[in-house]
Design a protein around this motif. Structure first.
Motif, PDB file in Angstrom:
ATOM      1  N   GLY A  91      -4.258  -4.014   0.636  1.00  0.00           N
ATOM      2  CA  GLY A  91      -5.400  -3.922   1.549  1.00  0.00           C
ATOM      3  C   GLY A  91      -6.017  -5.277   1.833  1.00  0.00           C
ATOM      4  N   VAL A 119       0.835  -1.203   0.000  1.00  0.00           N
ATOM      5  CA  VAL A 119       0.000   0.000   0.000  1.00  0.00           C
ATOM      6  C   VAL A 119       0.871   1.255   0.000  1.00  0.00           C
ATOM      7  CG1 VAL A 119      -1.664   1.340   1.338  1.00  0.00           C
ATOM      8  CG2 VAL A 119      -1.994  -1.116   1.076  1.00  0.00           C
ATOM      9  N   ALA A 170      -2.854   1.905   6.152  1.00  0.00           N
ATOM     10  CA  ALA A 170      -1.652   1.071   6.236  1.00  0.00           C
ATOM     11  C   ALA A 170      -0.878   1.370   7.512  1.00  0.00           C
ATOM     12  CB  ALA A 170      -0.771   1.281   5.010  1.00  0.00           C
ATOM     13  N   ALA A 222      -8.257   2.536  -2.367  1.00  0.00           N
ATOM     14  CA  ALA A 222      -7.721   2.188  -3.684  1.00  0.00           C
ATOM     15  C   ALA A 222      -8.803   2.303  -4.756  1.00  0.00           C
ATOM     16  CB  ALA A 222      -7.136   0.778  -3.658  1.00  0.00           C
ATOM     17  N   ALA A 257      -8.174   0.522   3.301  1.00  0.00           N
ATOM     18  CA  ALA A 257      -7.171   0.626   2.232  1.00  0.00           C
ATOM     19  C   ALA A 257      -7.768   0.182   0.897  1.00  0.00           C
ATOM     20  CB  ALA A 257      -5.939  -0.203   2.576  1.00  0.00           C
ATOM     21  N   ALA A 265      -2.283  -1.404  -4.469  1.00  0.00           N
ATOM     22  CA  ALA A 265      -2.794  -0.951  -3.170  1.00  0.00           C
ATOM     23  C   ALA A 265      -3.977  -1.799  -2.731  1.00  0.00           C
ATOM     24  CB  ALA A 265      -3.195   0.519  -3.245  1.00  0.00           C
ATOM     25  N   PRO A 325      -5.658   5.159   1.841  1.00  0.00           N
ATOM     26  CA  PRO A 325      -4.811   3.966   1.929  1.00  0.00           C
ATOM     27  C   PRO A 325      -3.578   4.158   2.808  1.00  0.00           C
ATOM     28  CG  PRO A 325      -5.451   4.338  -0.345  1.00  0.00           C
ATOM     29  CD  PRO A 325      -5.879   5.542   0.439  1.00  0.00           C
TER      30      PRO A 325
END
Length: 182
Positions: A127, A12, A50, A86, A82, A123, A46
Motif C-alpha cells: 500500500g 498486496v 490494489a 492492512a 490498502a 500488504a 486491500p
C-alpha cells in the motif's frame, strides 16, 4: 510509476491470499479446533484498492495533463485504502471469530490464543508503494509524454467549410462515390 504500482499491487494481492491470523476455537467436550483466516477473509479492502491502482496505472498512459494528475491522486487514495485495510485486518479479530463459528457449525464462535503473521505488514508495504507511485504521478505526471495523436479518433474537415465533417457530410461523400474513411 508503473514499476512501483505493479510491485505494490503484487505485494498486496499476494499477501491477502495468505494467513493473517490463527488461533484455536474451543469445541464440544473440551476439544480444540485450529482456525486461521486469510487477509481476504478478514477484509476485502486491500484487494479492491490494489485492483483500482492497477487500473489507474493503465489509465495513466491513456490520459494527459490534469487528468493524469487526477489519476495519480486516485492511486494515492487506493494505496492509502490498502494501508488502512492492512491495519484493519491486523487488528480485527471478528473475522477469525466468524471462521471459528463456521468450523464449529454454530451461529457464533470465539477464537482464542490468536497469533498474527507478517502478511499484513507485506500488504501495508504494498500500500505504501502504491501511495508513492500515486504521489510521483501527481507531482510529475503532467509533464510525461502522452500517446501520439495517431491513437485518437480521426476527424475529417469539409473542404468547403473548413469545419469537421459530421455524419451527414460523411453520407454525402458516400453518395458522391468518395471513400469517407480515408
Amino acid at each position: 510509476m508503473l514499476l512501483l504500482t505493479a510491485l505494490g499491487a503484487v505485494l498486496v494481492l499476494t499477501s491477502v491470499g495468505r494467513t493473517w491470523a490463527q488461533g484455536v476455537a474451543p469445541g464440544m467436550g473440551g476439544s480444540r479446533i485450529a482456525v486461521s483466516a486469510s487477509g481476504s477473509r478478514l477484509t476485502a479492502l486491500p484487494t479492491g484498492m490494489a485492483l483500482v491502482a492497477m487500473a489507474a496505472a493503465v489509465a495513466v498512459f491513456a490520459v494527459r495533463g490534469r487528468t493524469r494528475v487526477l489519476v495519480g491522486a486516485l492511486t494515492v487514495l487506493a494505496g492509502a485504502g490498502a494501508v488502512v485495510g492492512a491495519v484493519i485486518g491486523y487488528t480485527d479479530t471478528a473475522g477469525l471469530h466468524a471462521v471459528a463459528a463456521g468450523q464449529l457449525a454454530l451461529s457464533s464462535g470465539r477464537a482464542e490464543e490468536i497469533t498474527r503473521t507478517a502478511w499484513p505488514w507485506v500488504a501495508l508495504a504494498g500500500g505504501l508503494l502504491l501511495v508513492a507511485a500515486g504521489a510521483l504521478t501527481t507531482r510529475f505526471g503532467s509533464g510525461w509524454p502522452a500517446m501520439g495523436s495517431r491513437y485518437e479518433a480521426p476527424t475529417r474537415t469539409s473542404a468547403a467549410t473548413g469545419r469537421a465533417a459530421g455524419p451527414a457530410d460523411l453520407w454525402k461523400a458516400l453518395d458522391r462515390g468518395e471513400d469517407p474513411t480515408g
